[in-house]
Design an enzyme around this catalytic site. Sequence first.
Site, PDB file in Angstrom:
ATOM      1  N   SER A  29      40.864  41.687  39.697  1.00 37.34           N
ATOM      2  CA  SER A  29      41.291  40.298  39.919  1.00 37.34           C
ATOM      3  C   SER A  29      42.720  40.020  39.477  1.00 37.34           C
ATOM      4  CB  SER A  29      40.329  39.336  39.209  1.00 37.34           C
ATOM      5  OG  SER A  29      40.266  39.630  37.829  1.00 37.34           O
ATOM      6  N   ARG A  30      43.266  40.852  38.601  1.00 38.64           N
ATOM      7  CA  ARG A  30      44.649  40.614  38.146  1.00 38.64           C
ATOM      8  C   ARG A  30      45.242  41.884  37.530  1.00 38.64           C
ATOM      9  NH1 ARG A  30      41.779  37.886  33.639  1.00 38.64           N
ATOM     10  NH2 ARG A  30      42.136  39.241  31.845  1.00 38.64           N
ATOM     11  N   VAL A  77      30.817  44.652  34.208  1.00 39.05           N
ATOM     12  CA  VAL A  77      30.548  46.096  34.156  1.00 39.05           C
ATOM     13  C   VAL A  77      30.119  46.590  32.771  1.00 39.05           C
ATOM     14  CG1 VAL A  77      31.926  46.774  36.165  1.00 39.05           C
ATOM     15  CG2 VAL A  77      33.029  46.617  33.920  1.00 39.05           C
ATOM     16  N   TYR A 120      39.771  49.780  20.336  1.00 43.95           N
ATOM     17  CA  TYR A 120      40.376  50.053  21.645  1.00 43.95           C
ATOM     18  C   TYR A 120      40.716  51.553  21.771  1.00 43.95           C
ATOM     19  CZ  TYR A 120      43.647  49.352  25.588  1.00 43.95           C
ATOM     20  OH  TYR A 120      44.298  49.403  26.794  1.00 43.95           O
TER      21      TYR A 120
HETATM   22  P1  NDP Z   1      44.213  42.361  32.296  1.00 44.87           P
HETATM   23  O1  NDP Z   1      43.703  41.704  31.071  1.00 44.87           O
HETATM   24  O2  NDP Z   1      45.389  41.771  32.994  1.00 44.87           O
HETATM   25  O3  NDP Z   1      43.027  42.512  33.366  1.00 44.87           O
HETATM   26  C1  NDP Z   1      41.786  43.009  32.957  1.00 44.87           C
HETATM   27  C2  NDP Z   1      40.837  43.022  34.122  1.00 44.87           C
HETATM   28  O4  NDP Z   1      39.578  43.543  33.666  1.00 44.87           O
HETATM   29  C3  NDP Z   1      40.578  41.634  34.684  1.00 44.87           C
HETATM   30  O5  NDP Z   1      40.528  41.730  36.094  1.00 44.87           O
HETATM   31  C4  NDP Z   1      39.197  41.289  34.137  1.00 44.87           C
HETATM   32  O6  NDP Z   1      38.424  40.485  35.016  1.00 44.87           O
HETATM   33  C5  NDP Z   1      38.552  42.658  34.076  1.00 44.87           C
HETATM   34  N1  NDP Z   1      37.422  42.693  33.152  1.00 44.87           N
HETATM   35  C6  NDP Z   1      37.429  42.516  31.803  1.00 44.87           C
HETATM   36  N2  NDP Z   1      36.189  42.617  31.311  1.00 44.87           N
HETATM   37  C7  NDP Z   1      35.372  42.871  32.362  1.00 44.87           C
HETATM   38  C8  NDP Z   1      33.983  43.070  32.498  1.00 44.87           C
HETATM   39  N3  NDP Z   1      33.152  43.041  31.445  1.00 44.87           N
HETATM   40  N4  NDP Z   1      33.482  43.297  33.745  1.00 44.87           N
HETATM   41  C9  NDP Z   1      34.289  43.338  34.820  1.00 44.87           C
HETATM   42  N5  NDP Z   1      35.617  43.143  34.753  1.00 44.87           N
HETATM   43  C10 NDP Z   1      36.157  42.914  33.545  1.00 44.87           C
HETATM   44  O7  NDP Z   1      44.502  43.882  31.875  1.00 44.87           O
HETATM   45  P2  NDP Z   1      45.533  44.976  32.432  1.00 44.87           P
HETATM   46  O8  NDP Z   1      45.696  44.826  33.882  1.00 44.87           O
HETATM   47  O9  NDP Z   1      46.707  44.988  31.559  1.00 44.87           O
HETATM   48  O10 NDP Z   1      44.730  46.308  32.098  1.00 44.87           O
HETATM   49  C11 NDP Z   1      43.943  47.021  33.049  1.00 44.87           C
HETATM   50  C12 NDP Z   1      43.485  48.311  32.419  1.00 44.87           C
HETATM   51  O11 NDP Z   1      44.596  49.101  32.020  1.00 44.87           O
HETATM   52  C13 NDP Z   1      42.632  48.106  31.163  1.00 44.87           C
HETATM   53  O12 NDP Z   1      41.604  49.071  31.134  1.00 44.87           O
HETATM   54  C14 NDP Z   1      43.623  48.349  30.041  1.00 44.87           C
HETATM   55  O13 NDP Z   1      42.994  48.763  28.875  1.00 44.87           O
HETATM   56  C15 NDP Z   1      44.492  49.444  30.655  1.00 44.87           C
HETATM   57  N6  NDP Z   1      45.802  49.528  30.037  1.00 44.87           N
HETATM   58  C16 NDP Z   1      46.707  48.503  30.114  1.00 44.87           C
HETATM   59  C17 NDP Z   1      47.938  48.615  29.516  1.00 44.87           C
HETATM   60  C18 NDP Z   1      48.978  47.549  29.582  1.00 44.87           C
HETATM   61  O14 NDP Z   1      50.032  47.730  28.978  1.00 44.87           O
HETATM   62  N7  NDP Z   1      48.751  46.436  30.260  1.00 44.87           N
HETATM   63  C19 NDP Z   1      48.313  49.814  28.755  1.00 44.87           C
HETATM   64  C20 NDP Z   1      47.303  50.829  28.742  1.00 44.87           C
HETATM   65  C21 NDP Z   1      46.101  50.667  29.359  1.00 44.87           C
HETATM   66  P3  NDP Z   1      38.193  38.911  34.841  1.00 44.87           P
HETATM   67  O15 NDP Z   1      39.538  38.305  34.601  1.00 44.87           O
HETATM   68  O16 NDP Z   1      37.587  38.543  36.144  1.00 44.87           O
HETATM   69  O17 NDP Z   1      37.303  38.726  33.668  1.00 44.87           O
END
Ligand code: NDP
Length: 242
Positions: free
Chosen positions: A18-19, A63, A150
């Site tokens: 979603s984002r 999930v 984490y």
């Molecule tokens: P965001 O917080 O921007 O997005 C997280 C996404 O995960 C949202 O779409 C959210 O959906 C979804 N989500 C969270 N919990 C659940 C759940 N229980 N079931 C289904 N969907 C869920 O995070 P990022 O885009 O920054 O991160 C994406 C991935 O990359 C993560 O795994 C993060 O750990 C990893 N990552 C990110 C880094 C960064 O610098 N940004 C660095 C290293 C790793 P909704 O909003 O609909 O709840």
Amino acid sequence: MPDFASLEGKTALVTGGSRGIGAAVARELARAGATVVVGYRSGAEEAEEIASEIGGRAVQADVSNADEAKRLVEEAGDLDVLVNNAGITRDGVLARMTDDDWRSVLETNLSSVFYTCRAVSRGMMKRRGGSIVNLSSIVGLHGNWGQSNYAASKGGIVAFTKSLAQELGSRGVRANVVAPGYIKTQLTDAIREEAQQQMLGLTPLGRFGEPEDVARAVRFLSSDDASFITGEVVVVGGGLGM
Ligand code: NDP
């Protein structure tokens, strides 16, 4: 090479689409020709918008819940590509970390990957092909102050994926990890300015990453151009922590 990393004719599921990074991955896989299912938990409006933009479908599921993760995979249909991107942080020093901070991060980031991978594995093995890409983090490789929950979840993803790669390789199913460094999204917006500048100073390429930087690596690993790559960790971090 116009066809490089093409996903023409393939179906992909991206969790947390979603984002942030997940949304960029969904767009990139669709640009490569895949039919994309956008998984989301609460961002219905954003997920529907992305799905309609890329001609895909949005499916709601938490999930971290085994039954919902299984339903998500079933609703997505026969998958060629699974991208486990959903993730959260609940930062805090160990001495003050609550059981809930620990469990919610482990369940959302790591158990979810087990649930979805288990659910896709039989179909992929039967069809003798498939690519799984799991999102870890540089923190899963090196640890980080105030992120023991984490780090454990993201380190677990690396070991889990390497095990999967060994189990599924003989059936033509690949499993790899993409470990982003510091990428500008809602997840990192919360980090203190001082800590952000410190990380920037440790990044040889001298900038923070964009979600698209990660998405291009995921696309490559998802495609047949990566057909001899499995069990690997690709760090997308501008050199941070190498
Ligand atoms: P965001 O917080 O921007 O997005 C997280 C996404 O995960 C949202 O779409 C959210 O959906 C979804 N989500 C969270 N919990 C659940 C759940 N229980 N079931 C289904 N969907 C869920 O995070 P990022 O885009 O920054 O991160 C994406 C991935 O990359 C993560 O795994 C993060 O750990 C990893 N990552 C990110 C880094 C960064 O610098 N940004 C660095 C290293 C790793 P909704 O909003 O609909 O709840």
